[in-house]
Design a protein around this motif. Structure first.
Motif, mmCIF file in Angstrom:
data_model
loop_
_atom_site.group_PDB
_atom_site.id
_atom_site.type_symbol
_atom_site.label_atom_id
_atom_site.label_comp_id
_atom_site.label_asym_id
_atom_site.label_seq_id
_atom_site.Cartn_x
_atom_site.Cartn_y
_atom_site.Cartn_z
ATOM 1 N N LEU A 47 0.845 -1.196 0.000
ATOM 2 C CA LEU A 47 0.000 0.000 0.000
ATOM 3 C C LEU A 47 0.880 1.245 0.000
ATOM 4 O O LEU A 47 2.044 1.204 0.410
ATOM 5 C CB LEU A 47 -0.907 0.019 1.235
ATOM 6 C CG LEU A 47 -1.826 -1.188 1.458
ATOM 7 C CD1 LEU A 47 -2.579 -1.032 2.764
ATOM 8 C CD2 LEU A 47 -2.789 -1.377 0.291
ATOM 9 N N LYS A 48 0.325 2.353 -0.440
ATOM 10 C CA LYS A 48 1.041 3.628 -0.400
ATOM 11 C C LYS A 48 0.897 4.241 0.991
ATOM 12 O O LYS A 48 -0.141 4.106 1.634
ATOM 13 C CB LYS A 48 0.491 4.578 -1.464
ATOM 14 C CG LYS A 48 0.745 4.112 -2.897
ATOM 15 C CD LYS A 48 0.181 5.122 -3.903
ATOM 16 C CE LYS A 48 0.453 4.667 -5.336
ATOM 17 N NZ LYS A 48 -0.090 5.638 -6.328
ATOM 18 N N HIS A 49 1.923 4.947 1.432
ATOM 19 C CA HIS A 49 1.939 5.517 2.777
ATOM 20 C C HIS A 49 2.167 7.029 2.713
ATOM 21 O O HIS A 49 2.760 7.528 1.754
ATOM 22 C CB HIS A 49 3.042 4.852 3.599
ATOM 23 C CG HIS A 49 2.812 3.393 3.845
ATOM 24 N ND1 HIS A 49 2.128 2.919 4.934
ATOM 25 C CD2 HIS A 49 3.151 2.291 3.119
ATOM 26 C CE1 HIS A 49 2.076 1.590 4.887
ATOM 27 N NE2 HIS A 49 2.682 1.191 3.786
ATOM 28 N N PRO A 50 1.700 7.745 3.767
ATOM 29 C CA PRO A 50 0.929 7.256 4.918
ATOM 30 C C PRO A 50 -0.479 6.859 4.487
ATOM 31 O O PRO A 50 -1.044 7.451 3.569
ATOM 32 C CB PRO A 50 0.906 8.461 5.861
ATOM 33 C CG PRO A 50 1.014 9.637 4.948
ATOM 34 C CD PRO A 50 1.908 9.203 3.822
ATOM 35 N N CYS A 51 -1.033 5.865 5.178
ATOM 36 C CA CYS A 51 -2.341 5.390 4.748
ATOM 37 C C CYS A 51 -3.265 5.095 5.923
ATOM 38 O O CYS A 51 -2.825 4.783 7.031
ATOM 39 C CB CYS A 51 -2.215 4.145 3.877
ATOM 40 S SG CYS A 51 -1.550 2.696 4.699
ATOM 41 N N VAL A 52 -4.549 5.217 5.625
ATOM 42 C CA VAL A 52 -5.616 4.916 6.576
ATOM 43 C C VAL A 52 -6.391 3.721 6.033
ATOM 44 O O VAL A 52 -6.743 3.685 4.850
ATOM 45 C CB VAL A 52 -6.574 6.118 6.743
ATOM 46 C CG1 VAL A 52 -7.734 5.758 7.663
ATOM 47 C CG2 VAL A 52 -5.814 7.331 7.265
ATOM 48 N N GLY A 53 -6.647 2.743 6.887
ATOM 49 C CA GLY A 53 -7.403 1.575 6.478
ATOM 50 C C GLY A 53 -8.796 1.569 7.071
ATOM 51 O O GLY A 53 -8.974 1.794 8.270
ATOM 52 N N LEU A 54 -9.793 1.328 6.218
ATOM 53 C CA LEU A 54 -11.177 1.162 6.668
ATOM 54 C C LEU A 54 -11.576 -0.276 6.370
ATOM 55 O O LEU A 54 -11.420 -0.745 5.241
ATOM 56 C CB LEU A 54 -12.111 2.128 5.948
ATOM 57 C CG LEU A 54 -11.825 3.617 6.145
ATOM 58 C CD1 LEU A 54 -11.102 4.183 4.935
ATOM 59 C CD2 LEU A 54 -13.106 4.383 6.391
ATOM 60 N N LEU A 55 -12.057 -0.966 7.365
ATOM 61 C CA LEU A 55 -12.430 -2.375 7.218
ATOM 62 C C LEU A 55 -13.866 -2.527 7.696
ATOM 63 O O LEU A 55 -14.129 -2.760 8.874
ATOM 64 C CB LEU A 55 -11.474 -3.237 8.046
ATOM 65 C CG LEU A 55 -11.568 -4.756 7.902
ATOM 66 C CD1 LEU A 55 -11.287 -5.193 6.473
ATOM 67 C CD2 LEU A 55 -10.579 -5.433 8.847
ATOM 68 N N GLN A 56 -14.812 -2.341 6.790
ATOM 69 C CA GLN A 56 -16.222 -2.374 7.160
ATOM 70 C C GLN A 56 -17.080 -2.679 5.942
ATOM 71 O O GLN A 56 -16.753 -2.292 4.823
ATOM 72 C CB GLN A 56 -16.637 -1.039 7.790
ATOM 73 C CG GLN A 56 -16.357 0.191 6.932
ATOM 74 C CD GLN A 56 -16.432 1.489 7.715
ATOM 75 O OE1 GLN A 56 -15.461 1.954 8.280
ATOM 76 N NE2 GLN A 56 -17.622 2.096 7.723
ATOM 77 N N ASP A 57 -18.190 -3.379 6.172
ATOM 78 C CA ASP A 57 -19.091 -3.739 5.091
ATOM 79 C C ASP A 57 -20.029 -2.592 4.733
ATOM 80 O O ASP A 57 -20.100 -1.580 5.448
ATOM 81 C CB ASP A 57 -19.917 -4.966 5.484
ATOM 82 C CG ASP A 57 -19.097 -6.251 5.416
ATOM 83 O OD1 ASP A 57 -18.212 -6.340 4.557
ATOM 84 O OD2 ASP A 57 -19.343 -7.159 6.226
ATOM 85 N N ALA A 58 -20.735 -2.777 3.636
ATOM 86 C CA ALA A 58 -21.718 -1.790 3.190
ATOM 87 C C ALA A 58 -23.074 -2.469 3.048
ATOM 88 O O ALA A 58 -23.718 -2.408 2.004
ATOM 89 C CB ALA A 58 -21.276 -1.182 1.866
ATOM 90 N N LYS A 59 -23.502 -3.117 4.124
ATOM 91 C CA LYS A 59 -24.738 -3.905 4.089
ATOM 92 C C LYS A 59 -25.932 -3.167 4.684
ATOM 93 O O LYS A 59 -27.078 -3.539 4.427
ATOM 94 C CB LYS A 59 -24.533 -5.225 4.841
ATOM 95 C CG LYS A 59 -23.515 -6.141 4.186
ATOM 96 C CD LYS A 59 -23.325 -7.419 4.993
ATOM 97 C CE LYS A 59 -22.318 -8.349 4.320
ATOM 98 N NZ LYS A 59 -22.082 -9.580 5.119
ATOM 99 N N ILE A 60 -25.677 -2.159 5.498
ATOM 100 C CA ILE A 60 -26.750 -1.416 6.167
ATOM 101 C C ILE A 60 -26.526 0.069 5.912
ATOM 102 O O ILE A 60 -25.481 0.621 6.272
ATOM 103 C CB ILE A 60 -26.756 -1.715 7.683
ATOM 104 C CG1 ILE A 60 -26.994 -3.216 7.918
ATOM 105 C CG2 ILE A 60 -27.819 -0.885 8.400
ATOM 106 C CD1 ILE A 60 -26.754 -3.650 9.349
ATOM 107 N N TRP A 61 -27.510 0.705 5.283
ATOM 108 C CA TRP A 61 -27.322 2.082 4.848
ATOM 109 C C TRP A 61 -27.089 3.026 6.035
ATOM 110 O O TRP A 61 -26.282 3.960 5.942
ATOM 111 C CB TRP A 61 -28.521 2.543 4.034
ATOM 112 C CG TRP A 61 -28.379 3.937 3.490
ATOM 113 C CD1 TRP A 61 -29.223 4.982 3.687
ATOM 114 C CD2 TRP A 61 -27.325 4.424 2.649
ATOM 115 N NE1 TRP A 61 -28.760 6.095 3.024
ATOM 116 C CE2 TRP A 61 -27.589 5.782 2.376
ATOM 117 C CE3 TRP A 61 -26.167 3.849 2.114
ATOM 118 C CZ2 TRP A 61 -26.753 6.569 1.591
ATOM 119 C CZ3 TRP A 61 -25.330 4.631 1.318
ATOM 120 C CH2 TRP A 61 -25.623 5.971 1.068
ATOM 121 N N GLY A 62 -27.748 2.798 7.133
ATOM 122 C CA GLY A 62 -27.570 3.657 8.299
ATOM 123 C C GLY A 62 -26.140 3.682 8.806
ATOM 124 O O GLY A 62 -25.689 4.678 9.377
#
Length: 351
Positions: A173-188
């Motif tokens: 990955l390119k740095h500096p980097c932020v990782g988001l690890l989450q699904d997109a199953k619930i719109w709220g």
């Protein structure tokens, strides 16, 4: 010996097996199954399952003879358990009632989906009503549950095996980097990620990588893909690819509209990653603000930008928070502790 039948979805089998294996250490016995493999019925996505009988379920019960059933979601398996007059414990991972509301608001225009949502809702509510106990996954969710089914719930947090979570060779990955690890199953939950537009624009030299997928994926990508410092990775194989991802990123971020007990937040803290998370739902129960990470208010992109700057410019703080984060999760969410609490409120059921 207490015999516990554990049933849930394929995506949770890894964690349910950890739970069951720990129960054995505590003197109990268990059998683990995917609920829909045993009894699905209508409205399963597979048409052949619509004609399921209870034959597999009855054979399973006859063979194992469980004292109680632990069900990790609300399905026909739960209704069959109730019909068999076996104590049913329903593990509740999310705000079911808000999720149904959001599903109706976003998917209700399709008559087939509308019918399926209504039918599944009837099954779920009957599971809740007829269950012996509902086990919300955090205190925040218990408050919500009690409004619908008073005096019927006990909190059961998600346990985790800390020995599995340690740094290893990461991804490129390119740095500096932020990782988001989450699904997109619930719109709220998912729509909160749209505030990253302001962050991406303000911080073009920080790269953001999103790992996850779901029916609302395109709603996010059409807004965030316009930025060169954003990249979608799709779903990652669990747990190995997830571990590689967490090993590589510089900062972990959970940007969510509502969450109860996100497992990735525990995992990131065990990996000693500096963490930023939206202060919603049960998130504050899984981390300590200003000690194991930073909580930010919903909709506040400026706070995210501020916390990113702190992390990127203070390596001493990053190391200190990382150590305290791992210690916090190891002490509070061990499977040993979770199983102790579970057995404390289930043993009276055998009497």
């Amino acid at each position: 010996i207490m015999k516990i039948l554990i049933a849930g979805s394929p995506s949770k089998i890894f964690h349910l097996k950890e739970f069951g294996d720990e129960l054995i250490k505590h003197g109990s016995d268990y059998r683990l199954v995917i609920d829909t493999d045993i009894y699905a019925g209508f409205p399963s996505r597979k048409i052949r399952n619509w004609f399921d009988t209870k034959k597999k379920f009855n054979n399973l019960i006859s063979d194992f003879k469980p004292d109680l059933v632990f069900l990790d979601r609300q399905t026909r398996f739960g209704l069959a358990t109730v019909d068999a007059k076996i104590p049913l414990l329903v593990h509740l991972r999310g705000d079911y009632w808000s999720e149904i509301k959001w599903a109706k608001e976003t998917l209700y225009k399709d008559p087939i989906k509308r019918f399926a949502i209504n039918y599944k809702n009837k099954i779920a509510e009957k599971c809740f009503k007829e269950s012996t106990m509902i086990l919300p996954i955090c205190k925040y969710l218990k408050t919500i549950t009690d409004k619908h089914y008073p005096d019927k719930s006990n909190v059961l947090y998600q346990g985790i095996d800390s020995t599995r979570w340690h740094e290893e060779e990461g991804m490129k990955l390119k740095h500096p980097c932020v990782g988001l690890l989450q699904d997109a199953k619930i719109w709220g939950k998912t729509k909160e990620m749209l505030i990253l537009k302001k962050v991406l624009k303000a911080k073009p030299n920080i790269f953001f990588y999103w790992a996850g997928d779901g029916p609302y994926r395109d709603e996010i990508l059409k807004e965030l893909n316009q930025f060169d410092n954003f990249k979608w990775l799709g779903s990652l194989e669990y747990p190995n690819k997830v571990k590689q991802f967490l090993s590589e990123i510089d900062i972990y971020a959970l940007i969510t509209g509502i969450d109860m007990s996100p497992l990735t937040l525990q995992e990131a803290q065990l990996m000693k990653k500096p963490t930023i998370a939206t202060n919603v739902g049960g998130v504050s129960e899984l981390m300590q603000d200003n000690k194991t990470g930073f909580l930010v208010e919903k909709g506040n992109a400026e706070q995210i930008i501020e916390k990113l700057e702190i992390f990127l410019n203070d390596s001493t703080l990053v190391n200190k928070m990382g150590k305290e984060a791992r210690d916090f999760v190891e002490n509070k969410f061990t499977w040993d502790k979770i199983c102790d609490e579970f057995l404390n409120f289930t043993k009276p059921m055998l009497k």
